[in-house]
Design a protein around this motif. Structure first.
Motif, PDB file in Angstrom:
ATOM      1  N   LYS A 194      -6.087   3.358  -8.295  1.00  0.00           N
ATOM      2  CA  LYS A 194      -6.229   2.136  -7.587  1.00  0.00           C
ATOM      3  C   LYS A 194      -5.516   2.398  -6.420  1.00  0.00           C
ATOM      4  CE  LYS A 194      -7.753  -0.818 -10.608  1.00  0.00           C
ATOM      5  NZ  LYS A 194      -8.903  -1.635 -10.342  1.00  0.00           N
ATOM      6  N   VAL A 195      -4.909   3.486  -5.888  1.00  0.00           N
ATOM      7  CA  VAL A 195      -4.406   3.614  -4.583  1.00  0.00           C
ATOM      8  C   VAL A 195      -5.390   4.085  -3.680  1.00  0.00           C
ATOM      9  CG1 VAL A 195      -4.091   6.275  -4.778  1.00  0.00           C
ATOM     10  CG2 VAL A 195      -2.385   4.499  -3.446  1.00  0.00           C
ATOM     11  N   ALA A 196      -5.171   3.785  -2.295  1.00  0.00           N
ATOM     12  CA  ALA A 196      -6.158   3.973  -1.107  1.00  0.00           C
ATOM     13  C   ALA A 196      -5.752   5.632  -0.860  1.00  0.00           C
ATOM     14  CB  ALA A 196      -6.016   3.367   0.051  1.00  0.00           C
ATOM     15  N   GLU A 197      -7.126   5.978  -0.298  1.00  0.00           N
ATOM     16  CA  GLU A 197      -6.740   7.435   0.207  1.00  0.00           C
ATOM     17  C   GLU A 197      -5.968   7.600   1.521  1.00  0.00           C
ATOM     18  OE1 GLU A 197      -6.944  10.725   0.242  1.00  0.00           O
ATOM     19  OE2 GLU A 197      -8.878  10.559  -0.897  1.00  0.00           O
TER      20      GLU A 197
ATOM     21  N   GLN B 202       0.773  -1.235   0.029  1.00  0.00           N
ATOM     22  CA  GLN B 202       0.113  -0.121  -0.061  1.00  0.00           C
ATOM     23  C   GLN B 202       0.917   1.331   0.066  1.00  0.00           C
ATOM     24  OE1 GLN B 202      -2.249  -0.910   3.656  1.00  0.00           O
ATOM     25  NE2 GLN B 202      -4.094  -0.797   1.998  1.00  0.00           N
ATOM     26  N   VAL B 203       1.859   1.237   0.842  1.00  0.00           N
ATOM     27  CA  VAL B 203       2.645   2.559   0.869  1.00  0.00           C
ATOM     28  C   VAL B 203       3.661   2.705  -0.500  1.00  0.00           C
ATOM     29  CG1 VAL B 203       4.762   3.608   2.095  1.00  0.00           C
ATOM     30  CG2 VAL B 203       3.081   2.199   3.536  1.00  0.00           C
ATOM     31  N   ARG B 204       3.920   1.495  -0.970  1.00  0.00           N
ATOM     32  CA  ARG B 204       4.814   1.723  -2.339  1.00  0.00           C
ATOM     33  C   ARG B 204       3.829   2.277  -3.362  1.00  0.00           C
ATOM     34  NH1 ARG B 204       7.922  -4.223  -2.210  1.00  0.00           N
ATOM     35  NH2 ARG B 204       9.880  -3.756  -0.757  1.00  0.00           N
ATOM     36  N   ARG B 205       2.582   1.748  -3.422  1.00  0.00           N
ATOM     37  CA  ARG B 205       1.809   2.038  -4.377  1.00  0.00           C
ATOM     38  C   ARG B 205       1.414   3.616  -4.042  1.00  0.00           C
ATOM     39  NH1 ARG B 205      -2.651  -0.765  -3.225  1.00  0.00           N
ATOM     40  NH2 ARG B 205      -1.502  -2.785  -4.200  1.00  0.00           N
ATOM     41  N   ALA B 206       1.277   3.997  -3.048  1.00  0.00           N
ATOM     42  CA  ALA B 206       1.098   5.710  -2.773  1.00  0.00           C
ATOM     43  C   ALA B 206       2.198   6.365  -3.193  1.00  0.00           C
ATOM     44  CB  ALA B 206       0.746   5.722  -1.278  1.00  0.00           C
ATOM     45  N   VAL B 207       3.591   5.769  -2.841  1.00  0.00           N
ATOM     46  CA  VAL B 207       4.565   6.518  -3.371  1.00  0.00           C
ATOM     47  C   VAL B 207       4.446   6.878  -4.768  1.00  0.00           C
ATOM     48  CG1 VAL B 207       7.131   6.711  -3.375  1.00  0.00           C
ATOM     49  CG2 VAL B 207       5.868   6.152  -1.055  1.00  0.00           C
ATOM     50  N   LEU B 208       4.413   5.457  -5.453  1.00  0.00           N
ATOM     51  CA  LEU B 208       4.458   5.641  -7.076  1.00  0.00           C
ATOM     52  C   LEU B 208       3.347   6.780  -7.450  1.00  0.00           C
ATOM     53  CD1 LEU B 208       5.674   4.728  -9.534  1.00  0.00           C
ATOM     54  CD2 LEU B 208       4.125   2.559  -9.605  1.00  0.00           C
TER      55      LEU B 208
ATOM     56  N   TYR C  77     -12.341  16.870  -0.756  1.00  0.00           N
ATOM     57  CA  TYR C  77     -12.691  15.588  -1.295  1.00  0.00           C
ATOM     58  C   TYR C  77     -11.727  14.692  -1.350  1.00  0.00           C
ATOM     59  CZ  TYR C  77     -16.656  18.413  -2.661  1.00  0.00           C
ATOM     60  OH  TYR C  77     -17.835  19.197  -2.680  1.00  0.00           O
ATOM     61  N   GLY C  78     -10.369  14.750  -0.735  1.00  0.00           N
ATOM     62  CA  GLY C  78      -9.510  13.616  -0.747  1.00  0.00           C
ATOM     63  C   GLY C  78      -8.351  14.003  -1.771  1.00  0.00           C
ATOM     64  N   ARG C  79      -7.246  13.155  -1.494  1.00  0.00           N
ATOM     65  CA  ARG C  79      -5.924  13.511  -2.335  1.00  0.00           C
ATOM     66  C   ARG C  79      -6.112  12.396  -3.611  1.00  0.00           C
ATOM     67  NH1 ARG C  79      -5.499  16.891   1.521  1.00  0.00           N
ATOM     68  NH2 ARG C  79      -4.592  16.473   3.234  1.00  0.00           N
ATOM     69  N   ARG C  80      -6.806  11.324  -3.358  1.00  0.00           N
ATOM     70  CA  ARG C  80      -6.781  10.361  -4.452  1.00  0.00           C
ATOM     71  C   ARG C  80      -7.478  10.668  -5.609  1.00  0.00           C
ATOM     72  NH1 ARG C  80      -9.974   5.788  -6.548  1.00  0.00           N
ATOM     73  NH2 ARG C  80     -11.537   6.533  -5.179  1.00  0.00           N
ATOM     74  N   ARG C  81      -8.778  11.015  -5.465  1.00  0.00           N
ATOM     75  CA  ARG C  81      -9.640  11.622  -6.312  1.00  0.00           C
ATOM     76  C   ARG C  81      -8.812  13.018  -7.130  1.00  0.00           C
ATOM     77  NH1 ARG C  81     -15.546  13.471  -5.056  1.00  0.00           N
ATOM     78  NH2 ARG C  81     -15.505  11.442  -3.932  1.00  0.00           N
ATOM     79  N   THR C  82      -8.382  13.651  -6.576  1.00  0.00           N
ATOM     80  CA  THR C  82      -7.553  15.257  -7.043  1.00  0.00           C
ATOM     81  C   THR C  82      -6.559  14.338  -7.942  1.00  0.00           C
ATOM     82  OG1 THR C  82      -8.269  16.162  -5.053  1.00  0.00           O
ATOM     83  CG2 THR C  82      -6.757  16.984  -6.698  1.00  0.00           C
ATOM     84  N   LEU C  83      -5.660  13.333  -7.535  1.00  0.00           N
ATOM     85  CA  LEU C  83      -4.476  13.085  -8.319  1.00  0.00           C
ATOM     86  C   LEU C  83      -4.847  12.391  -9.557  1.00  0.00           C
ATOM     87  CD1 LEU C  83      -2.074  11.849  -5.197  1.00  0.00           C
ATOM     88  CD2 LEU C  83      -1.883  13.938  -6.759  1.00  0.00           C
ATOM     89  N   SER C  84      -6.012  11.583  -9.245  1.00  0.00           N
ATOM     90  CA  SER C  84      -6.374  10.910 -10.672  1.00  0.00           C
ATOM     91  C   SER C  84      -6.880  11.969 -11.846  1.00  0.00           C
ATOM     92  CB  SER C  84      -7.592  10.088 -10.316  1.00  0.00           C
ATOM     93  OG  SER C  84      -7.181   8.974  -9.362  1.00  0.00           O
ATOM     94  N   ALA C  85      -7.443  13.211 -11.396  1.00  0.00           N
ATOM     95  CA  ALA C  85      -7.783  13.942 -12.366  1.00  0.00           C
ATOM     96  C   ALA C  85      -6.918  14.841 -12.902  1.00  0.00           C
ATOM     97  CB  ALA C  85      -8.991  15.090 -11.545  1.00  0.00           C
ATOM     98  N   LEU C  86      -5.975  15.128 -11.986  1.00  0.00           N
ATOM     99  CA  LEU C  86      -4.816  15.957 -12.425  1.00  0.00           C
ATOM    100  C   LEU C  86      -3.748  15.115 -13.520  1.00  0.00           C
ATOM    101  CD1 LEU C  86      -3.547  17.480  -9.025  1.00  0.00           C
ATOM    102  CD2 LEU C  86      -4.882  18.683 -10.827  1.00  0.00           C
TER     103      LEU C  86
ATOM    104  N   MET D   2      -0.017  13.490   0.174  1.00  0.00           N
ATOM    105  CA  MET D   2      -0.230  11.979   0.062  1.00  0.00           C
ATOM    106  C   MET D   2       0.855  11.250   0.457  1.00  0.00           C
ATOM    107  SD  MET D   2      -2.417   9.572  -0.810  1.00  0.00           S
ATOM    108  CE  MET D   2      -3.422   9.641  -2.264  1.00  0.00           C
ATOM    109  N   LEU D   3       2.030  11.629   0.312  1.00  0.00           N
ATOM    110  CA  LEU D   3       3.489  11.142   0.670  1.00  0.00           C
ATOM    111  C   LEU D   3       3.646  11.232   2.133  1.00  0.00           C
ATOM    112  CD1 LEU D   3       5.906  12.210  -2.230  1.00  0.00           C
ATOM    113  CD2 LEU D   3       5.297   9.725  -1.643  1.00  0.00           C
ATOM    114  N   THR D   4       3.612  12.285   2.482  1.00  0.00           N
ATOM    115  CA  THR D   4       4.045  12.520   4.008  1.00  0.00           C
ATOM    116  C   THR D   4       2.852  11.990   4.757  1.00  0.00           C
ATOM    117  OG1 THR D   4       3.033  14.642   3.925  1.00  0.00           O
ATOM    118  CG2 THR D   4       5.384  14.496   3.464  1.00  0.00           C
ATOM    119  N   GLU D   5       1.626  12.028   4.451  1.00  0.00           N
ATOM    120  CA  GLU D   5       0.693  11.504   5.080  1.00  0.00           C
ATOM    121  C   GLU D   5       0.777   9.825   5.211  1.00  0.00           C
ATOM    122  OE1 GLU D   5      -2.190  15.251   4.472  1.00  0.00           O
ATOM    123  OE2 GLU D   5      -2.951  13.420   3.531  1.00  0.00           O
ATOM    124  N   TYR D   6       1.414   9.303   4.376  1.00  0.00           N
ATOM    125  CA  TYR D   6       1.393   7.652   4.441  1.00  0.00           C
ATOM    126  C   TYR D   6       2.849   7.289   4.905  1.00  0.00           C
ATOM    127  CZ  TYR D   6      -2.103   5.383   1.271  1.00  0.00           C
ATOM    128  OH  TYR D   6      -3.271   4.700   0.967  1.00  0.00           O
TER     129      TYR D   6
END
Length: 451
Positions: free
Chosen positions: A219-222, A21-27, A92-101, A150-154
């Motif tokens: 695919k990454v978790a919030e 999970q952490v590796r996926r968030a970093v990538l 609304y969260g980091r994951r949704r924002t990063l996907s759109a960006l 996202m990085l520092t919160e993980y």
């Protein structure tokens, strides 16, 4: 591995995170930042060619100036994009924002690569390029902040600076790939082929990252800290810009100071240097591109090392001595190169600048996220980072190029770095947030009542 949260009862309920999970968030966090830098650097490397294709005016100085102005416009709109996108990410969260960006960035990069030249569609060509730069500026306005959050919160306890440094490492990878690609194109293609189609290849390759990046980010978790904040509040965090500036204005000024000298150094030595080498030192473009590629390799190692040092000794305690050393070294370094311009001296100067930049900037993502609580972290980092990068980084090539043209002095870049460094020292030292983090390296901001 587990995430560290702001102090409070919610920290006790933080979910455990698996290594995958952490590796996926970093990538997921770094891939968009890498694409952003790849595109920006390619634009700088081929500024002369892009000027010929889209801005074919009689004066070469005016043509380059228009090209750099188009480069700069992407930065002018970044604070606006940062505020809007940062607020969205905080709500609304980091994951949704990063996907759109990642989709928006890939689209703007593709537009750059596919737009016909001025000779084919006339004035529409530079206008389309301008629109592409504006779209990219808006998207990257929130990219760095959201990804850094996202990085520092993980990150596990005591490793926030190290995890944040991967955001800078992605820039080093982009630096290596973009300079290597540019080096191959400029050495293997004829000037005519480079103008006709060669310069477009990197933009088209960069756009291919978009679908892959979207898949990974989707695919990454919030972020666990954001999830815990939502659970504790019972609703999406919300705070007006006016309230943010009143409560976090000091932290934002400190963040601008942290970024200013690093942004100036990064954009002058990596983005503007190829143009400076060609036009001011009258050396071949490949002289700068080789050093830039090696700089990318150094950064890949240097940024994480700087993050580790910052976690151990305190990032704000290291900030002052490194910045002071760079202020003292900037003028002698440029003067040494100008005294006898050779590819060897340019290369040596690039290596020195890269080592200093790595020590200076490796901890920047962690330093900025450390200034703001979870509820306003993306907004705070986005606003301060983009203001600093726009004023001291994105505007640097245009400002320095114009000042050299007006004054006739080739030492202008050194003075630009010195002034940026002094401004950084003053802003961080004058802020209560900066002084507190020098005394207490592990200090964390508390959530406001309005969150």
């Amino acid at each position: 591995m587990q995430s560290i949260l702001e102090a409070g009862p919610a920290a006790l309920d933080a979910p455990r995170l698996t290594t995958s999970q952490v590796r996926r968030a970093v990538l997921a966090s770094v891939i968009g930042n890498g694409l952003e830098w790849f595109d920006f650097l390619i634009y700088g490397y081929f500024a002369k060619t892009i000027a010929h294709v889209f801005f074919p005016v009689h004066s070469s100085f005016l043509s380059i100036t228009l090209t750099l102005a188009t480069f700069a416009i992407g930065f002018v709109v970044r604070p606006l994009g940062g505020v809007v996108i940062g607020a969205f990410a905080d709500r609304y969260g980091r994951r949704r924002t990063l996907s759109a960006l990642i989709v928006l960035m890939a689209a703007s990069t593709l537009l750059m690569g596919l737009t016909p030249g001025y000779a084919t569609i006339g004035i529409a060509a530079p206008l389309i390029v301008l629109c592409a730069r504006i779209l990219q500026g808006l998207s990257v306005g929130g990219e760095f902040a959201t990804a850094a959050s996202m990085l520092t919160e993980y990150a596990p306890p005591g490793r926030k600076m190290f995890y944040g440094s991967f955001q800078m490492t992605s820039q080093a990878v982009a630096l290596l790939l973009s300079s290597a690609c540019s080096f191959l194109l400029t050495t293997q293609l004829s000037p005519a082929s480079l103008v006709a189609w060669g310069w477009r290849v990197p933009f088209l390759l960069g756009a291919l990252v978009g679908p892959v990046g979207f898949y990974i980010r989707h695919k990454v978790a919030e972020s666990p800290e954001f999830v815990q904040l939502r659970k504790r509040l019972g609703h999406a965090p919300r705070q007006s810009l006016r309230t943010f500036l009143r409560e976090r204005g000091d932290a934002a000024l400190c963040a601008v100071g942290v970024i200013a000298v690093g942004a100036a150094t990064n954009y002058l030595w990596h983005s503007y240097m190829p143009l400076y080498v060609e036009r001011q030192l009258h050396l071949p473009l490949k002289s700068a591109l080789l050093g830039t590629a090696v700089s990318g390799l150094i950064g890949i190692v240097g940024y994480p090392l700087a993050g580790k040092l910052a976690d151990r000794f305190g990032a704000y305690r290291l900030f002052f001595p490194v910045t002071i050393v760079w202020i003292c070294a900037a003028w002698p370094l440029f003067a040494w190169v100008l005294a006898a311009p050779t590819p060897e001296r340019v290369f040596a100067a690039q290596m020195i600048a890269t080592v200093v930049l790595s020590l200076m900037s490796g901890a920047h993502p962690g330093m900025l996220t450390q200034l703001f609580p979870t509820s306003t972290r993306s907004t705070g980092v986005a606003l301060s980072y983009n203001v600093a990068v726009t004023l001291f980084g994105g505007m640097a090539p245009l400002t320095v190029s114009t000042l050299i043209g007006v004054t006739g002095s080739r030492i202008v870049p050194a003075w630009y770095l010195i002034v940026s460094g002094l401004i950084s020292l003053v802003l961080v030292a004058a802020s209560a947030s900066g002084r507190r983090l020098v005394r207490e390296p592990d200090a964390r901001p508390t959530e406001s009542e309005s969150a």
